[in-house]
Design a protein around this motif. Structure first.
Motif, short mmCIF file in Angstrom:
data_model
loop_
_atom_site.label_atom_id
_atom_site.label_comp_id
_atom_site.label_asym_id
_atom_site.label_seq_id
_atom_site.Cartn_x
_atom_site.Cartn_y
_atom_site.Cartn_z
N THR A 1 0.88 -1.24 0.09
CA THR A 1 0.04 0.01 0.03
C THR A 1 0.76 1.35 0.05
N VAL A 2 0.25 2.29 -0.57
CA VAL A 2 1.05 3.51 -0.74
C VAL A 2 -0.13 4.52 -0.23
N GLY A 3 0.40 5.87 0.15
CA GLY A 3 -0.31 6.83 0.18
C GLY A 3 -0.38 7.78 -1.17
N CYS A 4 -1.50 8.78 -0.88
CA CYS A 4 -1.57 9.57 -2.37
C CYS A 4 -0.44 10.48 -2.35
N GLU A 5 0.33 11.02 -1.35
CA GLU A 5 1.52 11.70 -1.78
C GLU A 5 2.76 10.80 -2.17
N GLN A 6 2.81 9.64 -1.89
CA GLN A 6 3.74 8.73 -2.67
C GLN A 6 3.26 8.59 -4.05
N ILE A 7 1.99 8.63 -4.51
CA ILE A 7 1.49 8.32 -5.66
C ILE A 7 1.77 9.62 -6.58
N THR A 8 1.51 10.71 -5.77
CA THR A 8 2.21 12.05 -6.77
C THR A 8 3.59 11.95 -6.78
N LYS A 9 4.28 11.66 -5.73
CA LYS A 9 5.75 11.57 -5.90
C LYS A 9 6.11 10.59 -7.14
N ALA A 10 5.71 9.49 -7.24
CA ALA A 10 6.00 8.40 -8.22
C ALA A 10 5.79 9.06 -9.55
N LEU A 11 4.44 9.40 -9.64
CA LEU A 11 4.17 10.28 -10.93
C LEU A 11 5.29 11.24 -11.48
N ASN A 12 5.51 12.19 -10.45
CA ASN A 12 6.48 13.44 -10.62
C ASN A 12 7.87 12.76 -11.19
N THR A 13 8.22 11.33 -10.56
CA THR A 13 9.49 10.86 -11.02
C THR A 13 9.58 10.28 -12.41
N ILE A 14 8.44 9.87 -12.95
CA ILE A 14 8.48 9.53 -14.26
C ILE A 14 8.10 10.66 -15.01
N GLY A 15 8.10 11.70 -14.79
CA GLY A 15 7.92 13.00 -15.70
C GLY A 15 6.60 13.64 -15.72
N GLN A 16 5.53 13.04 -15.12
CA GLN A 16 4.07 13.28 -15.05
C GLN A 16 3.72 13.96 -13.74
N SER A 17 3.56 15.61 -14.05
CA SER A 17 3.33 16.23 -12.64
C SER A 17 1.85 16.40 -12.66
N PHE A 18 1.29 15.94 -11.32
CA PHE A 18 -0.07 15.95 -10.83
C PHE A 18 -0.09 16.59 -9.73
N SER A 19 -1.11 17.30 -9.12
CA SER A 19 -1.37 17.81 -7.78
C SER A 19 -1.80 16.80 -6.94
N LEU A 20 -1.81 16.99 -5.66
CA LEU A 20 -2.40 15.94 -4.58
C LEU A 20 -3.87 16.00 -4.54
N GLU A 21 -4.66 17.19 -4.89
CA GLU A 21 -5.83 16.97 -5.05
C GLU A 21 -6.32 16.24 -6.29
N ASP A 22 -5.72 16.27 -7.48
CA ASP A 22 -6.10 15.57 -8.59
C ASP A 22 -5.85 13.80 -8.29
N VAL A 23 -4.76 13.64 -7.68
CA VAL A 23 -4.52 12.13 -7.31
C VAL A 23 -5.77 11.73 -6.46
N GLN A 24 -6.07 12.50 -5.52
CA GLN A 24 -6.89 11.96 -4.65
C GLN A 24 -8.37 11.91 -5.22
N ARG A 25 -8.80 12.71 -5.83
CA ARG A 25 -9.97 12.69 -6.89
C ARG A 25 -10.03 11.41 -7.60
N CYS A 26 -8.68 11.05 -8.26
CA CYS A 26 -8.86 9.96 -9.13
C CYS A 26 -8.78 8.60 -8.22
N VAL A 27 -8.08 8.60 -7.05
CA VAL A 27 -8.11 7.56 -6.48
C VAL A 27 -9.72 7.07 -5.67
N ALA A 28 -10.35 8.29 -5.31
CA ALA A 28 -11.48 8.28 -4.74
C ALA A 28 -12.69 7.79 -5.84
N TYR A 29 -12.45 7.97 -7.05
CA TYR A 29 -13.35 7.79 -8.17
C TYR A 29 -13.03 6.08 -8.72
N VAL A 30 -11.86 5.72 -8.61
CA VAL A 30 -11.68 4.37 -9.20
C VAL A 30 -11.75 3.28 -8.10
#
Length: 741
Positions: free
Chosen positions: A683-712
């Motif tokens: 398991t990971v947190g939403c902040e870690q998901i944001t950090k992983a996306l930034n690492t591969i060159g895809q920048s997303f805000s924490l709020e957008d990641v939380q919205r995506c997690v809550a939707y799926v």
């Protein structure tokens, strides 16, 4: 004259006799049988296809409306037929009989076993009476396995093998091999039942020595392969210098895949520009090895080689290259877990690393040891402030926007006008009276009118005529955007309050008073009051004249195409017809359209209010008057507007993250690797998901990641998200959202 014997003529060029053909008809290679094209017997390139009998369809029987005909009388047998023939390859396509069998094979190369029982699957294809046999794979059997017999027509007891020759409990003789048939699948049993031949019950498979050994090793048998180990056996082996107890292996078995992760930085002073480089220090509990990775920020300009020190034993102090004759370092000289703590600065490879944080597993592991790690230390450097040059003074040539265009860009573009401000404040002019500040005696009685145009922030000054003044009056300053030399900025509405001093073109004016319209406007009391009932009827009439269909009118004002009109969209519709109404007045008119009073206008509600009723007994019914009480409708409208905005943000976030993961297959595995580096758990947190996306060159805000997690993944904890399930859910739900219309 005797007949010419053609056979007596030699078959040589020039001696042939031209013969006449008796039939010039073209042969028909194909014919139709029950709607299927098959090749005729004459001139066939292969054997005649197999035919089977199928029930005759009633649609193919031709019966006249006047009773039996002479044709039916002549062909009574054909009319009464209930079955017909059809090609087997069309009727029995993919109809396969499956049997399970075994055969015995002798083993002469070993004294551990005399024979081996081999299990196989027999597949019989009804469409062409072919058969093929495959052997089931057995691990570590030491024998070649797979296909035993390729698909073809096999010899049987009566010529070729037929499906009637296959019986459960019987034997199949194929090329000198005897296969005992043990069982068949359910479909095969049903097929034989339909043919009136029931199959026998399944037989138990035989066991050989190899199968019994595998069964005992797997724990299914009672017999144990090895003798149980006791404490006395271990003690005696240790006393004799042997034994199987391996301390390193014991540590590996207990702590494999258990890693302590520390976050550290060190200040690099070797480069011309100071840089603080982030690192991850991984301590593997299985073998006390260390690995150091550098976490490259985006666009840092460094080569992508994140491994700073490959996994291995690491000693204190400077890095040394060990030769083959150098002694191995003692355990005390190696880096241990006791050397790492938050706030500490261990020396690794000659560099001082400052440890500022650790992950959750590391903190939990230290807590089990009775050590409490300190809180995380903020090591972020303050952002570098770039001094901004001062804006050069306005030269007076051209407009202010033209001059600032050459300051902002190297290639200036024509300035854009504020169309919204121009539309809302068109025709609004604020007038003030002023006189020259510290005027000379001859100018003390001069009075000026200052006109401030709100829609484009322009200023004009004129002097009204006075009797016996002796001075030419009229236009004093041309309308335009001018600079207030007192403030160094363009003129604003606040600069014209009574008592203030303004300076334009080295002329100072003191504001004396303002007219009544200007006073009401500055007090917020200047509003255009409309008859809302008339506005509603005007709006309905204008909409009906805009398009012939109500559907087109609704689509015109539904900007986001979500099927409803919100508060903002309805107010834009009012502005289109030139009604500069207030917020409360717009909500009152909107409330007349909203029959359900839920804060938004659906398509049905829009049509009910826009379109007149059809001709009924209640045609002369008068529509209710406009309700002047707004009540709590503004709160409902604002709530629906916020819900729509949040829904659009969720949609955009899910689509954007879905494009990254679904459309680029490599990003799926890259994110899995990044999550594995970030944590050892599932398991990971939403902040870690944001950090992983930034690492591969895809920048997303924490709020957008939380919205995506809550939707799926609804009802999921944002701090405990199973990243494998999250990535799969994003991929599987990618097509759930329709494309933007």
């Amino acid at each position: 004259m005797e007949a010419l014997d053609v056979s007596a003529i030699p078959n040589l060029p020039g001696f042939s006799v031209r013969t006449k053909k008796k039939n010039y008809g073209r042969c028909h290679t194909f014919q139709m049988v029950n709607g299927v094209r098959i090749e005729q017997s004459e001139g066939m390139t292969f054997d005649k296809p197999k035919f089977v009998k199928v029930p005759l369809s009633l649609d193919t029987k031709r019966v006249g409306s006047m009773g039996a005909t002479t044709v039916q009388e002549d062909f009574k047998d054909h009319v009464k037929a209930e079955v017909t023939e059809a090609p087997a390859w069309d009727v029995l396509d993919r109809h396969v009989l499956r049997f399970y069998g075994q055969f015995q094979e002798s083993v002469v190369e070993t004294n551990l076993e005399n024979f081996r029982i081999r299990h196989c699957v027999i597949m019989y294809y009804l469409e062409d009476d072919t058969c093929h046999i495959t052997e089931r794979k057995v691990e570590n059997s030491g024998m070649p396995q797979g296909q035993l017999l390729r698909r073809h027509r096999c010899p049987g007891p009566n010529g070729y093998l037929n499906w009637e020759d296959l019986r459960v409990g019987g034997e199949l003789h194929v090329y000198g091999r005897v296969i005992q048939i043990l069982d068949c699948d359910e479909w095969t049993r049903n097929f034989f039942s339909q043919q009136g031949q029931e199959q026998e019950e399944a037989l138990e498979p035989a066991m050989d020595s190899f199968a019994e050994t595998q069964f005992e090793i797997g724990g299914g048998g009672r017999k144990k392969v090895h003798q149980p180990r006791s404490y006395e056996t271990v003690y005696r082996e240790q006393r004799m210098g042997g034994g199987h107890i391996n301390a390193n292996m014991q540590q590996f078995m207990e702590w494999d895949r258990k890693v302590c992760r520390f976050y550290a930085v060190f200040d690099d002073l070797s480069t011309p520009q100071f840089e603080r480089r982030p690192f991850e220090i991984l301590y593997f509990l299985a073998d006390d090895t260390v690995e150091i990775k550098e976490k490259y920020p985006l666009n840092c300009g460094r080569d992508p080689f994140p491994i700073f020190f490959r996994r291995g034993k690491l000693a204190h102090g400077q890095a040394k290259v060990m030769g083959p004759l150098d002694r191995e370092r003692k355990k005390d000289e190696m880096i241990g877990l006791q050397d790492f703590e938050i706030g500490g600065s261990p020396e690794l490879l000659g560099q001082r690393f400052f440890i500022y944080d650790a992950d959750a597993f590391t903190r939990q592991y230290y807590a089990q040891l009775g050590i409490a790690l300190a809180e995380a230390v903020d090591v972020r450097l303050p952002e570098r402030t770039v001094p901004r040059p001062k804006t050069p003074p306005y030269t007076g040539y051209g407009t202010w926007d033209d001059s600032m265009g050459s300051v902002h860009t190297l290639m200036p573009k024509p300035p854009k006008k504020d169309q919204v401000k121009l539309f809302e404040h068109e025709g609004k002019i604020l007038r003030f009276t002023a006189q020259i500040y510290k005027a000379k005696p001859e100018d003390a009685d001069r009075l000026f009118i200052l006109n401030y145009h709100v829609f484009d922030d322009t200023l004009s000054i004129h002097e009204p005529p006075q009797r016996n003044m002796g001075i030419m009056t009229g236009k004093f300053l041309e309308k335009g955007i001018h600079l207030n030399q007192e403030t160094g900025r363009l003129f604003q509405m606040e600069d014209f309050l009574p008592g203030k001093i303004i300076k334009v073109y080295n002329r100072e004016f003191e504001i004396l008073d303002m007219d009544e319209y200007t006073r009401k406007y500055l007090d917020g009391g200047v509003q255009r009051h409309f008859d809302l009932e008339a506005v509603l009827q005007k709006l309905r009439e204008g909409m009906r004249q805009q398009y012939p269909l109500a559907r087109d009118i609704f689509r015109k004002f539904d900007a986001d195409h979500d099927g409803v009109l919100t508060k903002t969209e309805f107010k834009n519709a009012l502005i289109k017809w030139g009604f500069q109404v207030t917020e409360e007045e717009a909500l009152l008119i909107m409330k007349a359209f909203d029959s359900r009073k839920d804060g938004q206008i659906s398509y049905n509600e829009f049509c009910d209010c826009l379109i007149d009723e059809d001709y009924t007994n209640a045609m002369m019914k008068v529509r209710p008057k406009l309700d002047q009480d707004v009540g709590n409708y503004p709160d409902l409208a604002q709530t629906k507007l916020e819900e729509r905005d949040e829904r659009e943000k969720i949609r955009s976030a899910v689509k954007a993250i879905g494009d990254v993961i679904y459309k680029h297959n490599t990003n799926f595995m890259r994110l899995l690797k990044e999550f594995a580096h970030l944590t050892h758990e599932n398991t990971v947190g939403c902040e870690q998901i944001t950090k992983a996306l930034n690492t591969i060159g895809q920048s997303f805000s924490l709020e957008d990641v939380q919205r995506c997690v809550a939707y799926v993944l609804p009802d999921v904890d944002f701090e405990q998200v199973e990243y494998v399930a999250f990535l799969k859910a994003v991929v599987s739900s990618f097509h759930d959202l329709s494309a933007s219309r």
